[in-house]
Design a protein around this motif. Structure first.
Motif, PDB file in Angstrom:
ATOM      1  N   UNK A   1       0.717  -1.290  -0.070  1.00 12.75           N
ATOM      2  CA  UNK A   1      -0.157  -0.098  -0.175  1.00 12.75           C
ATOM      3  C   UNK A   1       0.779   1.307  -0.218  1.00 12.75           C
ATOM      4  N   UNK A   2       2.434   1.064   0.339  1.00 14.94           N
ATOM      5  CA  UNK A   2       2.910   2.169   0.431  1.00 14.94           C
ATOM      6  C   UNK A   2       2.505   3.188   1.781  1.00 14.94           C
TER       7      UNK A   2
ATOM      8  N   UNK B   1       6.329  11.097   4.558  1.00 16.74           N
ATOM      9  CA  UNK B   1       6.097  12.058   3.283  1.00 16.74           C
ATOM     10  C   UNK B   1       7.064  13.103   3.167  1.00 16.74           C
ATOM     11  N   UNK B   2       7.722  13.828   4.057  1.00 19.81           N
ATOM     12  CA  UNK B   2       8.517  14.838   4.037  1.00 19.81           C
ATOM     13  C   UNK B   2      10.051  14.206   3.307  1.00 19.81           C
ATOM     14  N   UNK B   3      10.124  13.020   3.767  1.00 20.57           N
ATOM     15  CA  UNK B   3      11.473  12.469   3.246  1.00 20.57           C
ATOM     16  C   UNK B   3      11.130  11.895   1.941  1.00 20.57           C
ATOM     17  N   UNK B   4       9.899  11.625   1.258  1.00 24.19           N
ATOM     18  CA  UNK B   4       9.669  11.369  -0.047  1.00 24.19           C
ATOM     19  C   UNK B   4       9.796  12.423  -0.780  1.00 24.19           C
TER      20      UNK B   4
ATOM     21  N   UNK C   1       9.779   2.236   0.250  1.00 20.00           N
ATOM     22  CA  UNK C   1      10.392   1.312  -0.812  1.00 20.00           C
ATOM     23  C   UNK C   1       9.755   1.101  -1.838  1.00 20.00           C
ATOM     24  N   UNK C   2      10.166   0.967  -2.941  1.00 18.75           N
ATOM     25  CA  UNK C   2       9.378   0.727  -4.229  1.00 18.75           C
ATOM     26  C   UNK C   2       8.527   2.390  -4.534  1.00 18.75           C
ATOM     27  N   UNK C   3       8.525   3.351  -4.261  1.00 10.67           N
ATOM     28  CA  UNK C   3       8.006   3.985  -4.655  1.00 10.67           C
ATOM     29  C   UNK C   3       8.997   5.303  -5.546  1.00 10.67           C
ATOM     30  N   UNK C   4       8.232   6.233  -5.873  1.00 12.28           N
ATOM     31  CA  UNK C   4       9.077   7.337  -6.677  1.00 12.28           C
ATOM     32  C   UNK C   4       9.411   8.419  -5.560  1.00 12.28           C
ATOM     33  N   UNK C   5      10.221   7.848  -4.623  1.00  9.01           N
ATOM     34  CA  UNK C   5      10.911   8.908  -3.664  1.00  9.01           C
ATOM     35  C   UNK C   5      11.983   9.917  -4.538  1.00  9.01           C
ATOM     36  N   UNK C   6      12.235  11.131  -3.916  1.00  9.07           N
ATOM     37  CA  UNK C   6      13.026  11.852  -4.523  1.00  9.07           C
ATOM     38  C   UNK C   6      14.488  12.117  -4.083  1.00  9.07           C
ATOM     39  N   UNK C   7      14.796  11.719  -2.806  1.00  6.29           N
ATOM     40  CA  UNK C   7      15.891  11.772  -2.223  1.00  6.29           C
ATOM     41  C   UNK C   7      17.042  10.939  -2.961  1.00  6.29           C
TER      42      UNK C   7
END
Length: 189
Positions: free
Chosen positions: A67-68, A81-84, A115-121
């Protein structure tokens, strides 16, 4: 959340997570200087303290893999969410028993929904303070952080600042580590 300061330039979103449970902690001072440097470099930088936040331990249910989203409803979700959305993340921690603080480890565990998302960091930094003054004292915390980073293929460790010989709150005021943290933040481009 993090905002963009100047639409004409590529401003990096910098998130500094301070993990000490002591108000005015030496590691928190490193975080402040890193933020000042990042802002001086015209980046959008914010610091969030885990002190006073309600953050529970990960239950290992792995529902977030599908579900992320975490099933636990607490302050960790907002921080994740801020990390993402951040381009750069710096973790500031006191060094306990040659390792990161428990609150930092808990926050890393709770970031599993990323994990497995479109994170930007992409760039990860470590700021640490300890009573002991040997440079290797931070190695355990860095190794733990490296384990987390290895789970995010677009992320890499960019650097660390260590303040040794700082036991009591305020001991860091005469440490060259404060300038090092500022300069590291200033170097984010």
């Amino acid at each position: 959340m993090l905002s963009t300061l100047n639409q004409g330039d590529r401003v990096k979103k910098v998130l500094v997570i301070s993990t000490s449970m002591r108000s005015g902690a030496n590691s928190d001072s490193l975080a402040d200087e890193f933020v000042k440097g990042a802002k001086a470099a015209k980046n959008d930088a914010v610091k969030i303290n885990l002190l006073g936040k309600n953050i529970s331990f990960c239950k290992g249910c792995l529902a977030c893999v599908k579900t992320h989203k975490c099933t636990i409803k607490d302050d960790a979700n907002m921080i994740v969410e801020m990390m993402k959305e951040a381009d750069v993340i710096a973790f500031a921690t006191p060094i306990y028993y040659y390792e990161m603080s428990g609150s930092m480890k808990t926050m890393l565990d709770r970031s599993n929904p990323l994990y497995g998302t479109d994170y930007k960091f992409k760039d990860i930094y470590l700021l640490g303070a300890a009573a002991e003054d040997e440079e290797w004292v931070i190695d355990g915390a860095k190794n733990g952080l490296d384990g987390w980073i290895s789970c995010f293929e677009n992320a890499k460790f960019k650097g660390k600042v260590f303040a040794g010989g700082v036991t009591n709150i305020g001991d860091i005021k005469n440490s060259k580590a404060l300038k090092n943290a500022y300069d590291m933040g200033l170097g984010i481009a």
